[in-house]
Design an enzyme around this catalytic site. Structure first.
Site, PDB file in Angstrom:
ATOM      1  N   GLU A  34       0.636  -1.352   0.063  1.00 20.82           N
ATOM      2  CA  GLU A  34      -0.306   0.118  -0.112  1.00 20.82           C
ATOM      3  C   GLU A  34       1.190   1.647  -0.268  1.00 20.82           C
ATOM      4  O   GLU A  34       1.726   1.659   0.844  1.00 20.82           O
ATOM      5  CB  GLU A  34      -1.159   0.279   1.278  1.00 20.82           C
ATOM      6  CG  GLU A  34      -1.759  -1.533   1.491  1.00 20.82           C
ATOM      7  CD  GLU A  34      -3.161  -1.134   0.460  1.00 20.82           C
ATOM      8  OE1 GLU A  34      -3.041  -0.225  -0.686  1.00 20.82           O
ATOM      9  OE2 GLU A  34      -3.159  -2.390   0.309  1.00 20.82           O
ATOM     10  N   CYS A  62      -2.649   9.588   2.552  1.00 19.34           N
ATOM     11  CA  CYS A  62      -2.287   8.960   1.195  1.00 19.34           C
ATOM     12  C   CYS A  62      -3.416   9.110   0.129  1.00 19.34           C
ATOM     13  O   CYS A  62      -2.793   9.534  -1.085  1.00 19.34           O
ATOM     14  CB  CYS A  62      -2.483   7.530   1.650  1.00 19.34           C
ATOM     15  SG  CYS A  62      -2.816   6.398   2.064  1.00 19.34           S
TER      16      CYS A  62
HETATM   17  P1  NAD Z   1       8.283   5.453   4.572  1.00 22.71           P
HETATM   18  O1  NAD Z   1       7.918   4.209   2.702  1.00 22.71           O
HETATM   19  O2  NAD Z   1       9.451   6.191   4.550  1.00 22.71           O
HETATM   20  O3  NAD Z   1       8.512   3.635   5.967  1.00 22.71           O
HETATM   21  C1  NAD Z   1       7.406   3.122   6.245  1.00 22.71           C
HETATM   22  C2  NAD Z   1       7.492   2.385   7.080  1.00 22.71           C
HETATM   23  O4  NAD Z   1       8.730   1.106   6.529  1.00 22.71           O
HETATM   24  C3  NAD Z   1       8.473   2.276   7.763  1.00 22.71           C
HETATM   25  O5  NAD Z   1       7.734   2.128   9.001  1.00 22.71           O
HETATM   26  C4  NAD Z   1      10.002   2.903   7.646  1.00 22.71           C
HETATM   27  O6  NAD Z   1      10.507   1.831   9.235  1.00 22.71           O
HETATM   28  C5  NAD Z   1       9.344   1.120   6.716  1.00 22.71           C
HETATM   29  N1  NAD Z   1      10.948   0.618   5.690  1.00 22.71           N
HETATM   30  C6  NAD Z   1      11.449   1.916   5.374  1.00 22.71           C
HETATM   31  N2  NAD Z   1      12.193   1.396   4.176  1.00 22.71           N
HETATM   32  C7  NAD Z   1      12.212  -0.418   4.481  1.00 22.71           C
HETATM   33  C8  NAD Z   1      12.789  -1.660   3.695  1.00 22.71           C
HETATM   34  N3  NAD Z   1      14.365  -0.751   2.670  1.00 22.71           N
HETATM   35  N4  NAD Z   1      12.172  -2.928   4.354  1.00 22.71           N
HETATM   36  C9  NAD Z   1      11.632  -2.248   5.422  1.00 22.71           C
HETATM   37  N5  NAD Z   1      10.811  -1.875   5.792  1.00 22.71           N
HETATM   38  C10 NAD Z   1      11.263  -0.528   5.619  1.00 22.71           C
HETATM   39  O7  NAD Z   1       6.928   5.794   4.798  1.00 22.71           O
HETATM   40  P2  NAD Z   1       6.269   7.178   5.687  1.00 22.71           P
HETATM   41  O8  NAD Z   1       7.668   7.914   5.173  1.00 22.71           O
HETATM   42  O9  NAD Z   1       6.685   6.203   7.111  1.00 22.71           O
HETATM   43  O10 NAD Z   1       4.748   7.439   4.812  1.00 22.71           O
HETATM   44  C11 NAD Z   1       4.289   7.853   3.871  1.00 22.71           C
HETATM   45  C12 NAD Z   1       4.445   7.398   2.862  1.00 22.71           C
HETATM   46  O11 NAD Z   1       3.240   6.056   2.963  1.00 22.71           O
HETATM   47  C13 NAD Z   1       3.198   7.945   1.783  1.00 22.71           C
HETATM   48  O12 NAD Z   1       3.869   8.046   0.480  1.00 22.71           O
HETATM   49  C14 NAD Z   1       2.377   7.454   2.088  1.00 22.71           C
HETATM   50  O13 NAD Z   1       1.529   8.221   0.961  1.00 22.71           O
HETATM   51  C15 NAD Z   1       1.961   6.301   2.086  1.00 22.71           C
HETATM   52  N6  NAD Z   1       0.895   5.948   2.969  1.00 22.71           N
HETATM   53  C16 NAD Z   1       0.188   4.574   2.082  1.00 22.71           C
HETATM   54  C17 NAD Z   1      -1.470   4.146   2.485  1.00 22.71           C
HETATM   55  C18 NAD Z   1      -1.529   3.441   2.117  1.00 22.71           C
HETATM   56  O14 NAD Z   1      -2.721   2.426   2.558  1.00 22.71           O
HETATM   57  N7  NAD Z   1      -1.855   2.991   0.403  1.00 22.71           N
HETATM   58  C19 NAD Z   1      -1.259   4.956   3.608  1.00 22.71           C
HETATM   59  C20 NAD Z   1      -0.642   5.438   3.999  1.00 22.71           C
HETATM   60  C21 NAD Z   1       0.541   5.816   4.159  1.00 22.71           C
END
Ligand code: NAD
Length: 496
Positions: free
Chosen positions: A239, A273
């Site tokens: 997601e 998002c």
């Molecule tokens: P992010 O990708 O920086 O991090 C998300 C999570 O992934 C965190 O817990 C982080 O520690 C972990 N992570 C990061 N890199 C990783 C890797 N290589 N391996 C495993 N885990 C890893 O995102 P963010 O800044 O926390 O959130 C914002 C983003 O999330 C925005 O792009 C937003 O649109 C998206 N989002 C999507 C939805 C949806 O349902 N589609 C919902 C909410 C947020």
């Protein structure tokens, strides 16, 4: 912030975005910690699966009740970690519990083993289809809705009979630890556990032997998670981010459209998002719509005792907003409300941009801030073409008084969810699956598809009597094959 101690252990320290005060520190789990947590989850998963639908329902309702009774405390925890107003956090709690309730009460109906039609030729097969849990699901969550978003995976994974190990965002571990505490009040087994840490901890979880990964976060991180999942062929639901478009037809209720644009684009400081990032409006009503959106933006307070929304949760997101606004203005776009001066540290006042070139950052990339681009279009065909012309495909919205026109436009939009005459109208509907297409990800949470996402379909065909035709043996007779020859055109030869 992650601190490494002299003895090699690391801790995360969280701060309140509203005033910068320190909230708490949490351990950064090591790869060994994560592996041991997954092993504990595996033991619990067998027990959880054995409880059956009725046993799981009882415990999940107790879990829901424990959270609901303490909802205000959870909302305060979310507000402290994200900086959003407590009212917004309380709404997040209510929406989330609605999904937990739906998943819990519909799991048996959706997933229980049922007889399926075997067809005339297979009259001697009793065919059934059932959905079984994967085992242990690793859930990785973001910070913007630190309860609603990961619980969209957790609720459906648990209701489908899986154990869960949850790695929350490094910005919001306290919310996750709070939820895990409520699980322990409802159940003394390690069916739901939390590991705190940074992105490295997330990467460790993906490689710790989980049976499925549910990732929510940016598209860039999803690609890395998917590459790690590929090493072990671990299935993934992703997601990711969005760049949602909202289309306003000339016949739309412009006041309603402006209200929803303000809510969808600026609410939660734009850190949603499925927030509204782009508006395409038919030219004859463009000026009227822009004036109404500017009017709504002008009523927003970002400081004082009751701000409409809080500061940016992730400080560096303000830099992304600034870069997109600068890029839009340098390419000929105009700011009709706010502008670069609206960004002050991590507090960003509303910014409304118009006539922004379609190839600019503010139109093509996820801004994730309280800004919106409003561009005029000649007609609705152009609106659809522009709406579809990004790498993302999460949500979209259409405003028109003509219900048929709305449905027709919705069908043409490349998005996982479309709302007509509202934004985020789907978020509380338990039966509606949620997820994106293209760069916004794949797989679904919520609804029956969300329950199936966290299940493995298992087919069973039981032979009830010997077949009249002896086809499934190595001793087929010429008579059997002669009959097959005659049956093929009879059964399948009529189609054109
Ligand atoms: P992010 O990708 O920086 O991090 C998300 C999570 O992934 C965190 O817990 C982080 O520690 C972990 N992570 C990061 N890199 C990783 C890797 N290589 N391996 C495993 N885990 C890893 O995102 P963010 O800044 O926390 O959130 C914002 C983003 O999330 C925005 O792009 C937003 O649109 C998206 N989002 C999507 C939805 C949806 O349902 N589609 C919902 C909410 C947020």
């Amino acid at each position: 912030m992650t601190l490494i101690h002299d003895d090699g252990t690391a801790v995360l320290t969280t701060t309140d975005p509203r005033d910068g005060t320190t909230i708490a520190s949490y351990p950064v789990a090591t790869a060994d910690d994560v592996r041991r947590t997954v092993e504990r989850a595996r033991d619990a998963a067998a027990w959880w699966a054995a409880q059956g639908f009725a046993g799981r329902r009882r415990i999940l309702l107790a879990f829901k009740g424990a959270i609901a009774r303490d909802a205000k405390d959870l909302a305060a925890t979310i507000a402290r970690e994200t900086g959003k107003p407590e009212g917004d956090a309380l709404l997040e709690v209510m929406l989330t519990l609605g999904h937990l309730d739906w998943a819990t009460k519909n799991a048996e109906r959706v997933l229980k083993r049922r007889k399926v039609k075997a067809g005339l030729v297979n009259y001697n097969q009793h065919a059934t289809l059932g959905y079984e849990p994967h085992g242990v699901v690793g859930v990785i969550g973001p910070w913007n809705y630190p309860f609603y978003t990961p619980m969209g995976s957790i609720s459906y994974a648990l209701a489908a009979g899986n154990a869960v190990v949850f790695k929350p965002s490094e910005l919001t571990p306290g919310t996750a630890v709070w939820v895990a505490g409520k699980w322990r009040e409802a159940c003394d087994r390690t069916v739901l556990q939390v590991v705190t840490g940074d992105r490295g901890t997330g990467a460790d979880l993906v490689r710790a032997g989980v049976d499925k990964v549910a990732f929510t976060g940016s598209t860039a991180s999803a690609k890395k998670v998917m590459a790690a999942c590929a090493e072990s062929l671990t299935p993934l639901v992703a997601e990711c981010g969005g760049k949602d478009a909202l289309i306003v037809a000339a016949d739309a209720d412009l006041d309603a459209a402006a209200d929803f644009i303000a809510f969808g684009a600026l609410g939660n400081a734009g850190q949603t998002c499925v927030g509204v990032e782009r508006v395409y409006v038919e030219r004859p009503v463009r000026d009227a719509l822009v004036a109404k959106v500017v009017d709504r933006a002008g009523r927003i307070a970002v400081d004082g005792d009751a701000p409409t929304y809080g500061p940016m949760t992730l400080p560096s997101q303000a830099d992304v907003v600034a870069a997109h606004v600068d890029d839009a203005l340098s390419r000929g776009g105009q700011a009709v409300y706010g502008g670069p001066a609206s960004i002050s540290g991590r507090t960003v006042s509303p910014i409304v941009l118009v006539d922004v070139p379609e190839d600019s950052e503010a139109v093509q990339r996820e801004t994730f801030g309280p800004t919106v681009v409003i561009n005029a279009v000649a007609d609705l065909d152009e609106a659809v073409a522009r709406a579809n012309a990004t790498d993302y495909g999460l949500g979209a919205a259409v405003f028109t008084k003509d219900a048929h026109k709305g449905e027709r436009l919705a069908a043409r939009l490349h998005a996982g969810v479309v709302t007509i005459n509202s934004v985020l109208g789907f978020a509380a509907v338990g039966a509606l699956p949620f997820g994106g297409v293209k760069g916004s990800g794949f797989g679904r949470i919520h609804g029956a598809d969300g329950l199936r996402e966290f299940s493995v379909p298992k087919s069973i065909a039981r032979q009830t009597r010997k077949a009249a035709l002896n086809l499934l043996t190595l001793e087929r007779s010429p008579r059997d094959m002669h009959l097959v020859e005659r049956m093929i055109p009879m059964l399948h030869g009529k189609g054109r």
